[in-house]
Design an enzyme around this catalytic site. Structure first.
Site, PDB file in Angstrom:
ATOM      1  N   ASP A 207       0.844  -1.189   0.000  1.00  0.00           N
ATOM      2  CA  ASP A 207       0.000   0.000   0.000  1.00  0.00           C
ATOM      3  C   ASP A 207       0.888   1.251   0.000  1.00  0.00           C
ATOM      4  OD1 ASP A 207      -2.757   1.051   0.389  1.00  0.00           O
ATOM      5  OD2 ASP A 207      -1.904   1.855   2.242  1.00  0.00           O
TER       6      ASP A 207
ATOM      7  N   GLU B  95       1.555   0.285  -4.910  1.00  0.00           N
ATOM      8  CA  GLU B  95       1.103   1.569  -5.437  1.00  0.00           C
ATOM      9  C   GLU B  95       2.315   2.492  -5.537  1.00  0.00           C
ATOM     10  OE1 GLU B  95      -3.306   2.516  -3.893  1.00  0.00           O
ATOM     11  OE2 GLU B  95      -1.866   2.324  -2.268  1.00  0.00           O
TER      12      GLU B  95
END
Ligand code: CA
Length: 663
Positions: A351, A380
């Site tokens: 994340d 990400e």
């Protein structure tokens, strides 16, 4: 004036001496931290260089009550504090506290805790052997292709609770780890649900939204609470609300292992959603109570004040961790290795990976690949705000090529296909917006260098950033933002349902025929809707649950996605492994009309039994005529084509796709 400046200087200096601990001077401890358990003794060690004293407190229960024993920790080497208790302490709950500046900080569970009680308040002494389901030592990750290349993976992103909580799931353990381990479950319409559905679909990897212990759900209240789980509390422990007994530290571990074991037996791999970029709590977090300030980054121009106020916030969650600090780096590395080894995890999704530094990510990748050579890693490649760590050091998208076997999500193709996620009204290539062709082509080539792409016309990236197709996650939707089906409804209010279904099919056709690692959001295969809710992180089951009646309603879409997945798995031409192959074997039609993309793949050069593949997409709202190279083409996929081989043309209806091949 000079005098004033001098006193100002002295004041600043003093402030620095008082308020800013020099974290770089903290000694680093390389050994094991937390609990080391055996039947004959339990050793405990924490790292807290600024502490003046430390204590271990033992409890009978996971919450409330008083400690039945308090032990003063001894000062150890390199900033550590430790004690060893003889005897068997299994099922004892424990916490630590340290005294800093003559004040006792809060009691916290061991940050390295492997088991906790209710709501993760206290760690629990366990024997990990007791957490193994039967046959666990023989558990093996299934092969997902002949080579197990990362581009052979087809990832399906799913929330544990969403999968089974619907009344119509036919699943007994609704919302639990065990619910996803149930086989042969059916909806009332007679369609397979849960695990059986995933198996039938043919995807290879299930990415489960966070299942480590997160903060936002009160585990003592069994129902009617919902959260995605991006608010980490105890990194090395499963979330209690997904277990049948969150009070007992062993149950949640055992049930998660049962789920993973069942997935593996049924040909599916499991991906862990890792959220090391921030902690749910800031000043009060486990890290910060032990070593104030150390584990986090601080605002550049504010003096780092370990007791609050200066935490930088690239995550938009109140703090950002500092992976470049040796003990944070060590924590992340040991945590992922623990999950990979103890839980047999097959991949990690990071994340806000753009918060982490490149060096840490590459150390992690190297170590994980040693444990599991075919592990799949991605994240990400962005942050949710400014970070004090320079861009050049962080694992952001434009630095993807510097990452060792780690992929980044391509927002270029995501928004190229359906329009910007930041503007619900915006359309993309698949919903009729002209001028998005180069953004989609950029994604077809998985952000690898390709001579026929005009990078000046790509929506976000003006140059390729991938070293190879494995460097990129090819997707058009995930848990964030509107589902694809909702986005099409919101951005195309005048389109008929039939037209939107065509757009949806076109979008998924692009994803599953493009290079890179394809990634699907759960339920897309039956037109999942969240009723237009853009950020559903705590919207509850009524919005988030997979509604299994949709499967029967949209069975033709489900079957179509199944077919796309099958074709992808059978054909290496869609799963190229290096950038050269992409540049050499994909030939775009430079004269394809506006609103269309057409290209051929030289399958013969890629050991594909389809010697030549022709792919064309019409994302525009009118029928288009596209040149078809000579030869005897056979049809693999056709959502609205009229093929005229003799005339060297194919007519494509609005929002449709065609895949042709020569043997
Ligand atoms: Ca929890």
């Amino acid at each position: 004036m000079r005098k004033i400046l001098l006193s100002l200087f002295l004041l600043c200096l003093m402030h620095e001496l008082i308020a800013q601990p020099n974290y770089d001077q903290y000694p680093v401890y390389n050994g094991d931290l937390g609990l080391t358990y055996s039947k004959t003794n339990s050793s405990f060690r924490i790292w807290s260089p600024p502490a003046e004293a430390g204590q271990l407190l033992l409890y009978k229960e996971g919450e409330n009550g008083k400690p039945f024993k308090t032990i003063d920790l001894k000062k150890g080497i390199n900033g550590t504090w430790y004690t060893t208790l003889s005897g068997d302490w299994e099922k004892t709950f424990y916490v630590f506290r340290v005294k800093i500046n003559n004040k006792w900080n809060n009691e916290i569970p061991d940050p390295y805790a492997k088991a906790v009680g209710i709501n993760g308040k206290r760690a629990m002494v366990i024997d990990l052997k007791d957490t193994d389901p039967q046959g666990w030592t023989n558990d093996k990750s299934p092969a997902f292709s002949k080579q197990n290349n990362p581009t052979d993976a087809i990832i399906y992103e799913l929330h544990v609770r969403d999968a089974s909580i619907d009344n119509n799931s036919g699943i007994k353990h609704k919302g639990k780890f065990l619910g996803l381990a149930e086989l042969g479950t059916l909806s009332k319409e007679g369609q397979s649900t849960g695990l059986s559905h995933l198996k039938e679909l043919g995807v290879t990897h299930i990415h489960l939204l966070p299942f480590f212990d997160y903060a936002s759900i009160d585990e003592s209240k069994s129902d009617n609470q919902y959260n995605w789980g991006y608010d980490p509390l105890n990194y090395n422990v499963p979330e209690g609300s997904y277990s049948t007994n969150p009070y007992d530290g062993i149950t949640r571990i055992k049930e998660l292992k049962q789920l993973i074991q069942t997935f593996h037996k049924n040909g599916l791999r499991v991906i862990f959603d890792a959220v090391y970029n921030h902690t749910a709590l800031t000043e009060q977090s486990n890290f910060n109570q032990l070593v104030p300030g150390y584990y986090y980054r601080h605002k550049k121009d504010a003096r780092p004040d370990p007791f609050g106020g200066s935490f930088s916030n690239a995550t938009a969650c109140g703090n950002e961790t500092a992976s470049e600090m040796p003990m944070m780096r060590k924590f992340m590395l040991e945590s992922v290795l623990y999950w990979a080894k103890e839980y047999h995890i097959d991949g990690f999704r990071f994340d806000l990976m753009g918060v982490h530094d490149i060096k840490t990510m590459n150390i992690i990748s190297k170590a994980l690949h040693k444990v599991k050579p075919d592990i799949v890693l991605y994240g990400e490649g962005w942050t949710a705000g400014e970070s004090p760590l320079p861009d050049s050091m962080r694992a952001i998208k434009k630095n993807a090529w510097k990452l060792d076997r780690i992929a980044v999500f391509s927002d270029d193709i995501r928004d190229g296909i359906k329009g910007s996620v930041f503007d619900v009204k915006d359309k993309g290539f698949a919903s009729g917006k002209l001028g998005m062709e180069e953004s989609v082509k950029f994604g077809i080539a998985a952000a690898c260098d390709h001579p026929q792409i005009d990078y000046s016309k790509v929506n976000y990236s003006k140059q390729p950033y991938a070293a190879a197709p494995w460097n990129v996650i090819t997707y058009c939707e995930c848990h964030d933002n509107n589902t694809l089906w909702d986005k099409l409804a919101l951005s195309c209010p005048n389109a008929s349902e039939e037209e939107r279904k065509k757009m949806h099919q076109l979008a998924l056709t692009i994803i599953l025929t493009s290079q890179g690692i394809p990634f699907l959001h759960a339920g897309s295969e039956f037109l999942r809707s969240k009723n237009g809710v853009e950020n559903s992180y705590n919207s509850g089951d009524s919005i988030n649950a997979l509604k299994w009646s949709l499967k029967k309603e949209n069975l033709e879409i489900t079957n179509y996605v199944k077919r796309l997945i099958k074709i992808r798995k059978e054909h290496p031409a869609f799963r190229m492994t290096d950038a050269k192959q992409v540049a050499q074997n994909i030939l775009f039609d430079n004269h394809a009309p506006d609103g269309t993309i057409a290209y051929t793949i030289n399958g013969a050069a890629l050991q594909d039994r389809w010697k030549k593949i022709f792919i064309a997409f019409n994302g525009s709202s009118v029928e288009k005529e596209i040149s078809l190279p000579d030869g005897n083409w056979k049809t693999a996929i056709d959502t609205g084509a009229e093929i005229k081989p003799g005339l060297g043309k194919v007519k494509l209806k609005k929002y449709s796709a065609v895949v042709l091949y020569k043997d």
